[in-house]
Write an enzyme that holds these catalytic residues in place. Structure first.
Site, PDB file in Angstrom:
ATOM      1  N   CYS A  56      85.478  44.604 -34.099  1.00  8.20           N
ATOM      2  CA  CYS A  56      84.806  45.864 -33.730  1.00  8.20           C
ATOM      3  C   CYS A  56      83.445  45.639 -33.081  1.00  8.20           C
ATOM      4  O   CYS A  56      83.008  46.443 -32.257  1.00  8.20           O
ATOM      5  CB  CYS A  56      84.597  46.764 -34.943  1.00  8.20           C
ATOM      6  SG  CYS A  56      85.158  46.151 -36.498  1.00  8.20           S
ATOM      7  N   ASP A  88      84.234  47.585 -42.498  1.00 12.49           N
ATOM      8  CA  ASP A  88      85.053  48.035 -43.625  1.00 12.49           C
ATOM      9  C   ASP A  88      86.359  47.260 -43.762  1.00 12.49           C
ATOM     10  O   ASP A  88      86.813  47.003 -44.870  1.00 12.49           O
ATOM     11  CB  ASP A  88      85.356  49.530 -43.475  1.00 12.49           C
ATOM     12  CG  ASP A  88      84.140  50.385 -43.767  1.00 12.49           C
ATOM     13  OD1 ASP A  88      83.029  49.829 -43.820  1.00 12.49           O
ATOM     14  OD2 ASP A  88      84.285  51.613 -43.938  1.00 12.49           O
ATOM     15  N   CYS A 129      81.690  49.779 -35.513  1.00 15.76           N
ATOM     16  CA  CYS A 129      82.483  49.940 -36.732  1.00 15.76           C
ATOM     17  C   CYS A 129      81.948  51.084 -37.572  1.00 15.76           C
ATOM     18  O   CYS A 129      80.764  51.399 -37.539  1.00 15.76           O
ATOM     19  CB  CYS A 129      82.498  48.653 -37.542  1.00 15.76           C
ATOM     20  SG  CYS A 129      83.678  48.721 -38.897  1.00 15.76           S
ATOM     21  N   ASP A 130      82.837  51.629 -38.386  1.00 16.38           N
ATOM     22  CA  ASP A 130      82.677  52.853 -39.161  1.00 16.38           C
ATOM     23  C   ASP A 130      81.246  53.341 -39.404  1.00 16.38           C
ATOM     24  O   ASP A 130      80.809  54.337 -38.842  1.00 16.38           O
ATOM     25  CB  ASP A 130      83.382  52.684 -40.512  1.00 16.38           C
ATOM     26  CG  ASP A 130      84.878  52.480 -40.328  1.00 16.38           C
ATOM     27  OD1 ASP A 130      85.313  52.349 -39.181  1.00 16.38           O
ATOM     28  OD2 ASP A 130      85.601  52.444 -41.316  1.00 16.38           O
ATOM     29  N   LYS A 131      80.487  52.669 -40.273  1.00 16.43           N
ATOM     30  CA  LYS A 131      79.174  53.191 -40.679  1.00 16.43           C
ATOM     31  C   LYS A 131      78.108  52.984 -39.623  1.00 16.43           C
ATOM     32  O   LYS A 131      77.069  53.643 -39.637  1.00 16.43           O
ATOM     33  CB  LYS A 131      78.705  52.535 -41.993  1.00 16.43           C
ATOM     34  CG  LYS A 131      79.693  52.632 -43.131  1.00 16.43           C
ATOM     35  CD  LYS A 131      80.169  54.044 -43.377  1.00 16.43           C
ATOM     36  CE  LYS A 131      81.401  54.079 -44.255  1.00 16.43           C
ATOM     37  NZ  LYS A 131      82.588  53.439 -43.693  1.00 16.43           N
ATOM     38  N   GLU A 453      85.821  52.721 -50.391  1.00 16.32           N
ATOM     39  CA  GLU A 453      87.072  53.297 -49.914  1.00 16.32           C
ATOM     40  C   GLU A 453      88.234  52.673 -50.675  1.00 16.32           C
ATOM     41  O   GLU A 453      88.186  51.503 -51.038  1.00 16.32           O
ATOM     42  CB  GLU A 453      87.237  53.039 -48.416  1.00 16.32           C
ATOM     43  CG  GLU A 453      86.223  53.799 -47.577  1.00 16.32           C
ATOM     44  CD  GLU A 453      86.389  53.561 -46.082  1.00 16.32           C
ATOM     45  OE1 GLU A 453      87.188  52.691 -45.694  1.00 16.32           O
ATOM     46  OE2 GLU A 453      85.709  54.254 -45.313  1.00 16.32           O
ATOM     47  N   SER A 479      89.610  55.455 -46.734  1.00 20.50           N
ATOM     48  CA  SER A 479      89.566  54.985 -45.358  1.00 20.50           C
ATOM     49  C   SER A 479      90.163  56.044 -44.453  1.00 20.50           C
ATOM     50  O   SER A 479      91.038  56.807 -44.858  1.00 20.50           O
ATOM     51  CB  SER A 479      90.380  53.694 -45.241  1.00 20.50           C
ATOM     52  OG  SER A 479      90.656  53.413 -43.891  1.00 20.50           O
TER      53      SER A 479
END
Length: 577
Positions: A56, A88, A129-131, A453, A479
């Site tokens: 990512c 994650d 990526c996610d956060k 998650e 997730s």
């Protein structure tokens, strides 16, 4: 922005570039090869979450060079810096997952500190990526500088036996393997082909959900989030983003001119209609908090409730981000929302034009395959739903994208676990019964700490073919890749004395995503008695360090799990110092 001497009276960089007293500062700049002209121009922080942890983030440093070219082209001086990312997919299923949500705050804080310490005038932020996506957007709003966000792009889908596969398939394959339905060799083949390139997870998981949000909220240029990470066309968006931020400096358009109550509502719409990640219910209130706007989980869920779901993406549907891009991307989705009167068109965007002006320029139309018509949606209400009741006075959230209406209600006895590990071991050993509601508690933002998650557990259930035969509730998170009837963000969390911490095995729980209910069949008196006998939060092993600090500061999920008072309490704005 025009070439030549710039009036820096209202720009933070004047504190490090202007006047005789800043000669020592300028000597540092000359040491790095900058000349007098570059020092006199506006300074733009180019922040990336680059690291070698996962695909990512791996292309972000290359993309940052394109952004810098754009800044220079528009007569600005770009200064690149990096911040952390916790990915994650790597952190999932073990203690490392506790670092994930806490990393969002660390990203915001470190970008703020870097910008403040070096007096940069504007920010282009790249995240993968996610956060890291909400973390970067939160920093922009907190600082209230001219800002442009750019997503690093999604991963290409893998191919196996003529079908697209993603990392979600690998997590679910672990469950199949544990159940004896997949051989070691089959699992090894899948893990080698599922992730074939740089980029973030390809389904409508948290990264792609928040990438869609970046366009809908106005912080990213239209269509900039769509192209997969390996595509060279991403460089064009990088250059354009660098030029765009210089235009914003010129027009003094700042992040909070873009992020308003209306633009947050636009962002919530895109999450609902694409069947996006439940984590958006955490991140949108956190972004709002940085602007001093009241916009909590219930506000988000009100919008989810009356937004049709019409984009057919994994995990509930069949397509991935690359397919959405090729079907016209977020702009076409926003155009469909506009047809139903569900978009605020007067919101400012990173281009310096309004959302309505941007959508007027989009020629694409729904293909009725990846993007359905808003008039003929997959379902009439959003792919994500909010819940409330005596088990969740501060709310909870569930993704129902791809679920039939008859699958959206569930009543059954509780099977209570005190941690994700305990639940995962029980699931592996089939230590649960069909028809039960699996309860995983002590996994909230503070009590976890870190609000992990539960993908390993939910994927194992799906792999065992039990995803539709049990339900799962937690004060932790899920997730974006989670499937099945899985309720997260139950608040108040167990560590704060919430009802989820008072449940016992056999208590009958009702989850109804159609009516928005999450309740337990206990009287107020019984709950009050249990609360009086409650022994307090479960002790964790995190008694020092970053996670201890986070657990002491973090608030509830309803307000975004934030760690500071937010814009309502600020006494200055960085840009105006």
């Amino acid at each position: 922005m025009l070439k030549g001497k710039v009036d820096k009276t209202n720009l933070p960089s004047r504190h490090v570039t202007e006047g005789p007293s800043r000669a020592p500062h300028r000597s540092y700049f000359y040491a790095m090869g900058l000349d007098e002209e570059a020092i006199a121009q506006p300074w733009v922080g180019v922040a990336t979450c680059w690291n070698e942890a996962a695909p990512c983030n791996i292309s972000l440093n290359r993309q940052a060079q394109a952004v810098k070219l754009g800044v220079k082209k528009a007569f600005g001086t770009p200064r690149e810096f990096t911040t952390i990312t916790v990915t994650d997919g790597i952190a999932m299923g073990h203690e490392g997952m506790r670092s994930s949500l806490a990393s969002r705050e660390a990203i915001t804080d470190t970008v703020e500190l870097t910008m403040r310490g070096h007096c940069y005038d504007a920010l282009v932020g790249l995240a993968g990526c996610d956060k890291s996506l909400p973390g970067m957007m939160m920093a922009m709003v907190r600082l209230n500088v001219p800002s442009v966000f750019i997503y690093g792009g999604s991963i290409l889908p893998g191919r196996l036996e003529g079908k697209d596969v993603t990392v979600q398939d690998v997590f679910e394959a672990v469950g199949k393997h544990q159940a004896g339905n997949m051989s070691d060799a089959e699992l090894e083949v899948l893990e080698r082909v599922a992730c074939p390139s740089a980029g973030a997870c390809g389904g409508q998981f948290t990264a792609n959900t928040m990438a869609c949000v970046s366009e809908a909220i106005g912080l990213a240029l239209m269509n900039s989030s769509g192209a997969p990470a390996p595509y060279e066309s991403r460089d064009q968006y990088g250059v354009a983003s660098g030029e765009a931020v210089m235009n914003l400096i010129d027009k003094n358009i700042r992040a909070r001119d873009i992020v308003t109550r209306k633009s947050l509502e636009n962002a919530a719409r895109i999450v609902a209609c694409t069947g996006g990640s439940t984590n958006a219910g955490l991140h949108l209130p956190a972004i709002a908090h940085e602007a001093g706007i009241d916009f909590d989980l219930f506000d988000v869920c009100d919008i989810f409730r009356d937004t049709p779901y019409f984009v057919d993406l994994k995990p509930g549907g069949q397509y991935v981000a690359k397919d959405l891009y090729e079907a016209g991307g977020v702009p076409v989705v926003l155009k469909e929302l506009r047809k139903a009167g569900l978009i605020h068109e007067d919101c400012m965007t990173a281009s310096g034009r309004t959302m309505g002006e941007e959508l007027d320029m989009i020629k694409g139309e729904a293909d009725n395959d990846v993007i359905y018509s808003v008039a003929n949606p997959l379902t009439k209400t959003g792919g994500v739903v909010g819940l409330k009741g005596n088990l969740a006075p501060e709310g909870a959230i569930v993704k129902v994208a791809g679920m039939a209406e008859k699958e959206q209600s569930f009543t059954g006895p509780a099977r209570v676990f005190e941690s994700e590990e305990e639940a995962f071991e029980a699931v592996k050993a089939r230590g649960y019964e069909e028809g039960e509601v699996i309860v995983i508690r002590n996994e909230g933002p503070s009590g976890g700490p870190g609000m992990r998650e539960m993908l390993a557990t939910t994927a194992a259930l799906s792999g065992q073919g039990m995803g539709k035969k049990v339900a799962l509730i937690t004060d932790g998170r899920f997730s974006g890749a989670t499937r099945g009837f899985c309720v997260g963000h139950v608040g108040p969390e167990a560590a704060h004395g919430g009802p989820i911490g008072l449940l016992e095995n056999g208590d009958v729980i009702t989850i109804n995503a159609i009516t928005g209910e999450l309740s337990v069949d206990l009287t107020d008196e019984v709950l009050a008695t249990r609360k009086a006998n409650w022994k307090g939060p479960k002790e964790t092993i995190y008694a020092t360090g970053a996670l201890w600090k986070y657990s002491q500061l973090v608030g509830g999920a309803r307000l975004g799990a934030v760690t500071h008072p937010g814009a309502k309490r600020e006494k200055h704005i960085y840009m105006d110092l």
